[in-house]
Scaffold this motif. Structure first.
Motif, PDB file in Angstrom:
ATOM      1  N   ILE A  52      -6.737   2.237  -1.297  1.00 25.37           N
ATOM      2  CA  ILE A  52      -7.408   2.304   0.013  1.00 25.37           C
ATOM      3  C   ILE A  52      -6.794   1.346   1.033  1.00 25.37           C
ATOM      4  O   ILE A  52      -6.994   1.497   2.215  1.00 25.37           O
ATOM      5  CB  ILE A  52      -8.933   2.056  -0.130  1.00 25.37           C
ATOM      6  N   HIS A  53      -6.059   0.348   0.576  1.00 29.12           N
ATOM      7  CA  HIS A  53      -5.288  -0.443   1.531  1.00 29.12           C
ATOM      8  C   HIS A  53      -4.119  -1.140   0.840  1.00 29.12           C
ATOM      9  O   HIS A  53      -4.115  -1.319  -0.382  1.00 29.12           O
ATOM     10  CB  HIS A  53      -6.151  -1.450   2.319  1.00 29.12           C
ATOM     11  N   LYS A  54      -3.146  -1.534   1.680  1.00 25.38           N
ATOM     12  CA  LYS A  54      -1.937  -2.175   1.161  1.00 25.38           C
ATOM     13  C   LYS A  54      -1.431  -3.158   2.198  1.00 25.38           C
ATOM     14  O   LYS A  54      -1.495  -2.899   3.402  1.00 25.38           O
ATOM     15  CB  LYS A  54      -0.862  -1.116   0.913  1.00 25.38           C
ATOM     16  N   LYS A  55      -0.953  -4.311   1.722  1.00 23.44           N
ATOM     17  CA  LYS A  55      -0.342  -5.286   2.621  1.00 23.44           C
ATOM     18  C   LYS A  55       0.844  -5.894   1.876  1.00 23.44           C
ATOM     19  O   LYS A  55       0.752  -6.110   0.655  1.00 23.44           O
ATOM     20  CB  LYS A  55      -1.384  -6.372   2.926  1.00 23.44           C
TER      21      LYS A  55
ATOM     22  N   GLY B 275      -5.376  -2.583  -2.606  1.00 26.46           N
ATOM     23  CA  GLY B 275      -6.813  -2.399  -2.853  1.00 26.46           C
ATOM     24  C   GLY B 275      -7.044  -0.968  -3.287  1.00 26.46           C
ATOM     25  O   GLY B 275      -6.458  -0.044  -2.718  1.00 26.46           O
TER      26      GLY B 275
ATOM     27  N   SER C  59     -14.628  -1.609  -5.085  1.00 27.18           N
ATOM     28  CA  SER C  59     -13.162  -1.638  -5.077  1.00 27.18           C
ATOM     29  C   SER C  59     -12.617  -2.962  -5.618  1.00 27.18           C
ATOM     30  O   SER C  59     -13.331  -3.975  -5.680  1.00 27.18           O
ATOM     31  CB  SER C  59     -12.629  -1.377  -3.666  1.00 27.18           C
TER      32      SER C  59
ATOM     33  N   GLU D 162      -8.932  -5.534  -5.742  1.00 27.19           N
ATOM     34  CA  GLU D 162      -7.603  -5.804  -5.197  1.00 27.19           C
ATOM     35  C   GLU D 162      -6.736  -6.411  -6.294  1.00 27.19           C
ATOM     36  O   GLU D 162      -7.239  -7.179  -7.136  1.00 27.19           O
ATOM     37  CB  GLU D 162      -7.679  -6.812  -4.050  1.00 27.19           C
TER      38      GLU D 162
ATOM     39  N   GLU E 172       1.556   3.701  -1.891  1.00 28.32           N
ATOM     40  CA  GLU E 172       1.020   3.597  -0.530  1.00 28.32           C
ATOM     41  C   GLU E 172      -0.453   3.996  -0.506  1.00 28.32           C
ATOM     42  O   GLU E 172      -0.950   4.619  -1.455  1.00 28.32           O
ATOM     43  CB  GLU E 172       1.799   4.535   0.418  1.00 28.32           C
ATOM     44  N   LYS E 173      -1.112   3.642   0.578  1.00 26.68           N
ATOM     45  CA  LYS E 173      -2.496   4.067   0.796  1.00 26.68           C
ATOM     46  C   LYS E 173      -2.578   5.590   0.617  1.00 26.68           C
ATOM     47  O   LYS E 173      -1.726   6.319   1.137  1.00 26.68           O
ATOM     48  CB  LYS E 173      -2.905   3.666   2.219  1.00 26.68           C
TER      49      LYS E 173
END
Ligand SMILES: Cc1cc2nc3c(=O)[nH]c(=O)nc-3n(C[C@H](O)[C@H](O)[C@H](O)COP(=O)(O)OP(=O)(O)OC[C@H]3O[C@@H](n4cnc5c(N)ncnc54)[C@H](O)[C@@H]3O)c2cc1C
Ligand code: FES
Length: 265
Positions: A10-13, A22, A63, A65, A82-83
């Motif tokens: 659901i997210h990436k950094k 995440g 969720s 991380e 990726e997301k």
């Protein structure tokens, strides 16, 4: 332990070769404890075959991380997700840090070196919820190796930073920063994750100062849940030395149980 073959990202950094992912995994999030880990499959193909062990970095509602450094084929492939992609994971695995009510009102030191900070963010949150006062020590080779510093600062954690080359914070090893700070700080317990040499030094300081300590060990893992004996290491148990499975009995161990590599020479 749950198998989740399709946990949606659901997210990436990313920061250089460090990556935060995440993903949704309701059952894992409900059970996860700081210091536990997941085994993540790097790709859908047969190569690489083995899952990779990665600590649970944080849990928010349903969720999780993870935070990892891309150091080889497995972590590089994980970093390419990726997301919207899916992760194939098993977890939560292993035994984490001890969170006892006796820590309430106590100051504790949480020391992370490089990617070793991964499980310590989750731990810092649980310590705070427990009513303990965590002080974070976070060190890396250069400023590029301590990208999570802002995350701690934004959440008002007390954090001391070091870099080996002096590009940010205290110039020198995080072990030296910690040792120096003991002139004005007396932690009730020390929690550490990072390179083996760093943890061995912290263990020596903890022993000399008579402070109880816990360490999250790394080992090469085949299965992550006790089936393959790929992760064994000699540990001290009631004055005897015994081969132990890091994945099942750990990865977190008390300082006095660990035989550091230097000691074995
Ligand atoms: C309990 C546990 C939690 C971990 N948590 C994190 C984390 O949160 N973030 C992070 O960046 N790293 C973490 N690691 C280290 C991470 O698992 C390794 O960096 C990763 O497995 C290396 O795989 P690779 O394919 O990228 O590298 P390669 O070197 O190509 O790996 C080759 C083989 O060695 C194994 N391997 C190599 N180095 C290690 C190592 N240090 N530990 C375990 N297996 C290794 C791999 O599983 C693989 O089978 C953790 C390790 C353990 C044991
Ligand atoms: S990794 Fe298989 S027994 Fe520990």
């Amino acid at each position: 332990m749950h198998k989740e073959p399709k946990a949606p990202i659901i997210h990436k950094k990313t920061w250089g070769d460090y990556c935060l992912l995440g993903f949704q995994a309701e059952r894992l999030a409900a059970e996860a404890q700081p210091g536990q880990f997941i085994m993540a499959r790097p790709s859908d193909s047969l190569h690489p075959l083995l899952r990779r062990p990665i600590s649970i970095h944080s849990v928010l509602d349903d969720s999780i991380e993870i935070y990892f450094q891309q150091t080889g084929i497995g972590t590089t492939l994980l970093g390419q997700k990726e997301k919207g992609d899916f992760l194939d994971i098993i977890g939560p695995l292993g035994k984490g840090f001890h969170l006892e009510s006796s820590l309430q009102g106590k100051s504790v030191a949480i020391i992370g070196g490089g990617r070793g900070i991964a499980p310590l963010y989750f731990l810092a949150h649980r310590m705070r919820n427990l009513g303990a006062f965590p002080r974070i020590y976070y060190g890396g080779r250069t400023i590029n190796d301590i990208p999570l510093r802002q995350k701690f600062e934004e959440e008002d954690f007390e954090i001391l930073l070091s870099t080996d080359d002096g590009s940010f914070g205290f110039k020198g090893l995080v072990t030296a920063l910690f040792q120096k700070s003991l002139q004005e700080f007396s932690p009730f317990r020390i929690f550490t994750c990072g390179p083996e040499a760093m943890m061995a030094k912290i263990a020596q300081i903890a022993h000399d100062k008579d402070i109880s300590s816990e360490f999250s060990l790394e080992a090469i893992m085949g299965c992550g849940f006790g089936a393959c004996w790929g992760c064994v290491r000699k540990l001290r148990k009631e004055n005897e030395e015994e081969w132990s499975k890091i994945c099942e009995e750990g990865p977190v161990f008390q300082g006095d149980q660990i035989i550091w590599e230097k000691e074995e020479l």
